[in-house]
Structure formats: structure tokens, C-alpha cells
Design an enzyme around this catalytic site. Structure first.
Site, PDB file in Angstrom:
ATOM      1  N   CYS A   1      29.850  41.273  47.633  1.00 39.39           N
ATOM      2  CA  CYS A   1      30.620  40.825  47.616  1.00 39.39           C
ATOM      3  C   CYS A   1      31.081  40.100  46.184  1.00 39.39           C
ATOM      4  O   CYS A   1      31.751  38.693  46.304  1.00 39.39           O
ATOM      5  CB  CYS A   1      28.993  39.671  48.172  1.00 39.39           C
ATOM      6  SG  CYS A   1      27.695  40.276  46.945  1.00 39.39           S
ATOM      7  N   GLN A   2      30.792  40.790  45.018  1.00 43.94           N
ATOM      8  CA  GLN A   2      31.564  39.378  44.102  1.00 43.94           C
ATOM      9  C   GLN A   2      33.095  39.352  44.174  1.00 43.94           C
ATOM     10  O   GLN A   2      33.544  38.436  43.960  1.00 43.94           O
ATOM     11  CB  GLN A   2      31.915  41.166  42.432  1.00 43.94           C
ATOM     12  CG  GLN A   2      30.248  40.898  41.739  1.00 43.94           C
ATOM     13  CD  GLN A   2      29.350  41.185  42.950  1.00 43.94           C
ATOM     14  OE1 GLN A   2      29.259  42.204  43.484  1.00 43.94           O
ATOM     15  NE2 GLN A   2      28.294  40.639  42.933  1.00 43.94           N
TER      16      GLN A   2
END
Ligand SMILES: C[S@@+](CC[C@H](N)C(=O)[O-])C[C@H]1O[C@@H](n2cnc3c(N)ncnc32)[C@H](O)[C@@H]1O
Length: 394
Positions: free
Chosen positions: A148-149
Site C-alpha cells: 500500500c505504500q
């Protein structure tokens, strides 16, 4: 290719080099060395006297997710990480066919926790290399939290430009496997206006023809987890009736700010109550634990923002230098006499079973915890999915 964390003992795909001046680097190094020396002295018994005894938590997260009988539904886990989603689905009655995770250290934790699971780790766990055909039409629920970065505040919000964007791989798996349902989880930032076009083009548009898709945000604190932790979910059903039947899980617990309809629900414990700390007159939910293994340096801190620091201070809890266990935390006095967290405490704050086999190095174990879906929230969602598929066991 992912940049590897060369020479630093991790295969985290999220390492981002930090371009800082030599002077700044020297300051960081000096701070780290001073902290390590203080810790070693404390553990030799040369520091200040222990600030607090070893407390026993009042919250046992397993109580939030009683084990359901097997419901006959199969699950396939992608991007399994430390296993938050996997715990939730397993305890809700699903049987995992396989779990895929690129970090061998994370796969080892899953295998240690569940020797009966078929865990693919390292290269064999890299979803980019998998031919999904053998699973075609054989899986009930495909679930995963692609990295998800690219969409988180901590990352650089480059979305699809980011090499760590694995959402297209999740979509490829859905298309290849054609599960009855899928659950895709991510940071709530992905639901923001900024990524609306990306979500439409990458998730909704390629899958909408074959799946009825629900999109919603859940907060772990609504399911008894003593932490504010919001995540977005995309849940799709191949069968229209299943899709119509699905309802996102209703809260099982009440937060202080909950609306009136929730007043009959039990309250979610605050951090101090959950960890069994003495009353201090102030208690409340933990700020979101930092998503670990990101950024340029290994960290043993769970601090996620400046406002979180204020909250930790009010709670009398020190969010940096998390200790490996409660004995080490009590021996190493934190600044202001605040309570020092330990790995087992962080498991409680994230809703993991206390005996989940995450082990030092602390930065790596914290990374797995901080990247996970809080298991009680995954559990309630898994139960809702089972109900939509008409296989909810009593
Ligand atoms: C946000 S975490 C998932 C957390 C997990 N859902 C949980 O609840 O604990 C994303 C995971 O994807 C893994 N990952 C990244 N790229 C991958 C790839 N190509 N194949 C398999 N796993 C990958 C990362 O190592 C990380 O553990």
C-alpha cells in the site's frame, strides 16, 4: 525490480533509500548509538530503577474472534504478510488452500503459526511469477492486501507509477482464478479523490463485468481493537445474488465517538485498559500503529505522526524503542517514566493472538504487525462474506 535492502538483513520490497547529507547521517548514527548504549546499560541493571512492573493485558484478542467450525469454503491468500487477514478468515471458518508472500521471514511466521498451511515464501511466494490457471474455478474467496505504500501518507503517493503497486497483480489473479468472491484491502488513502481515476481504471473497470463490487472503509476500533485503524476494502462477488446479499460487517463494539445506535454494544478498550496498565485518569484508543518496513531506516518505533505523539504522551505510553518482550520493556525506563511498549503489547494493540510467533529483530516483527489488517476486523468481514455465500456456520 524492487530495490533490495542491501547488506541490512531484510528482503523488504519497500526499502526506499534516503538521500541525506553526511552531517545528518552522522547525527542519526550518534542518536542510535546513544540509545543502544542506554538500552544495554539498562539491561545490565545499570540504568534507572524499573519504572513499571510487568503488567498482564486485560484484552485477549482471541476473545474477539471465537473459532468457527469449518464452513467448507476455500480461501487463497495473496500478499499474506504477517497473516492478519489469514487469521481472520481462518477463525471465521475458511480453509486456506495456499498463502503467498514474497518476504521469507514473513512466510516463516505463517508456517510457524500454522504448520498445516501451504505457505509459499521468497521467490516461490512472488505473485508475479505464479501461473494461476491450476486454481481456476476452484477457489471460493481470494483475499489480499497488495502493498500500500504507493497510496499511503508514509509513501510518496506515486500510485501506479510506483514499482510497489501490486494491485494489477491482484486483478490478474482474480481474472486467472475466477474465485466466487474476492477481498482486496488497502490503506484508506486509496479511497481518496486523488486516486478515484486510478481505482476506476485498475480495479473497478477490469472486474466490474464479472463481479458485483462493494467498496467501503472499516475501522478496527469498531470491532474491539484498541486502535484507530481505517482501511478500505473492495469486495466482489461473481454471482449477482451473492453480491446483493452481502453487507459490510456492522460494528461489534462502541467507540467513544460512536453514534447512538451503538450504545448497546460493549465499549472498545483503551490502550491502558487493554494492556492492563494502572488507571491514570486518561485512556483512549491507540493511534494507528506505523506501517513498518517502509522508509530508509529500520525502526523500532510505532509512531505514525506528530499528532500521534501527542496522544501517546497523554496516554503515558512511549511509542519508540519498542522492546522485544515485557521484561526488557520494564527494565529499560522510558523518558518521563512513560510505559515502554513491547512486541507482545503491539500484538494486543493490533488484535493478534498473544502467541503469534513474530520474533525479533523487533523492527521486522513490528513491520509485520504494522502492515497487517487487524485480525478481528478481517474476521468480521470474513463472516459477512461467508454469510453472502450462504455458508455462515452457526
Ligand atoms: C500490506 S502487507 C499485507 C498484510 C496482510 N494482508 C496482513 O493482514 O497481515 C503487503 C505484503 O505484500 C508482500 N508483497 C509485496 N510484493 C509481493 C509480491 N510480488 N508477491 C508476494 N507478496 C508480495 C509484502 O512483503 C507484504 O508483506
Amino acid at each position: 525490480m524492487y530495490r533490495q535492502h542491501a547488506g541490512r538483513g531484510t528482503d523488504s520490497p519497500w526499502y526506499q533509500g534516503w538521500e541525506i547529507t553526511e552531517r545528518k547521517r552522522a547525527i542519526f548514527r550518534a542518536t542510535t548509538i546513544a540509545a543502544q548504549e542506554a538500552k544495554r546499560a539498562a539491561l545490565r541493571g545499570e540504568g534507572a530503577a524499573a519504572a513499571h512492573p510487568i503488567y498482564t493485558p486485560r484484552l485477549n484478542p482471541v476473545d474477539l474472534m471465537p473459532q468457527y467450525a469449518r464452513n467448507g469454503l476455500t480461501a487463497l491468500s495473496l500478499f499474506s504478510g504477517g497473516g492478519g487477514m489469514d487469521i481472520g478468515f481462518d477463525r471465521a471458518g475458511f480453509g486456506h488452500v495456499a498463502n503467498y508472500e514474497i518476504m521469507q521471514g514473513a512466510a516463516d511466521v505463517l508456517k510457524a503459526a500454522h504448520p498445516d498451511w501451504t505457505v509459499f515464501g521468497g521467490e516461490a511466494g512472488d505473485v508475479r511469477r505464479v501461473n494461476w490457471k491450476p486454481f481456476r474455478d476452484k477457489i471460493d474467496v481470494l483475499h489480499g492486501g497488495p502493498p500500500c505504500q504507493p497510496f499511503s501518507n508514509a509513501g510518496r503517493q506515486n500510485g501506479a507509477q510506483d514499482v510497489r503497486d501490486m494491485i494489477p497483480e491482484f486483478v490478474r489473479a482474480v481474472k486467472g482464478i475466477r474465485p466466487r468472491a474476492f477481498v482486496c484491502e488497502n490503506v484508506s488513502g486509496l479511497a481518496s479523490k486523488r486516486f478515484e481515476d486510478y481505482v476506476e481504471a485498475t480495479i473497478l473497470s477490469p472486474l466490474r463485468r464479472s463481479y458485483v463490487i462493494h467498496q467501503f472503509i472499516l475501522d478496527a476500533a469498531d470491532y474491539g481493537v484498541p486502535q484507530t485503524r481505517r482501511r478500505v476494502f473492495f469486495v466482489g462477488f461473481k454471482n449477482k445474488e451473492d453480491g446483493k446479499r452481502f453487507e459490510a460487517p456492522a460494528p461489534t463494539h462502541r467507540q467513544e465517538r460512536s453514534s447512538e445506535f451503538a450504545h448497546n454494544l460493549p465499549p472498545t478498550m483503551g490502550v491502558r485498559e487493554a494492556l492492563g496498565l494502572p488507571h491514570s485518569g486518561v485512556d483512549g484508543l491507540s493511534p494507528t500503529l506505523r506501517s513498518g518496513l517502509t522508509g530508509p531506516r529500520h525502526t523500532t518505533s510505532v509512531l505514525s505522526s506528530v499528532s500521534a505523539l501527542k496522544l501517546w504522551n497523554k496516554l503515558g505510553v512511549w511509542p519508540n524503542g519498542v522492546a522485544a518482550d515485557r521484561a526488557a520493556a520494564s527494565a529499560y525506563v522510558a523518558r518521563d517514566g512513560h510505559y515502554r511498549l513491547s512486541l507482545p503489547d503491539c500484538l494486543v494493540l493490533q488484535g493478534f493472538p498473544g502467541d503469534w510467533p513474530v520474533k525479533p529483530p523487533v523492527y521486522f516483527a513490528l513491520g509485520l504487525i504494522g502492515n497487517s489488517v487487524a485480525p478481528p476486523m478481517a474476521y468480521q468481514l470474513a463472516r459477512s462474506v461467508a454469510a453472502a455465500l450462504q455458508r455462515d456456520t452457526p
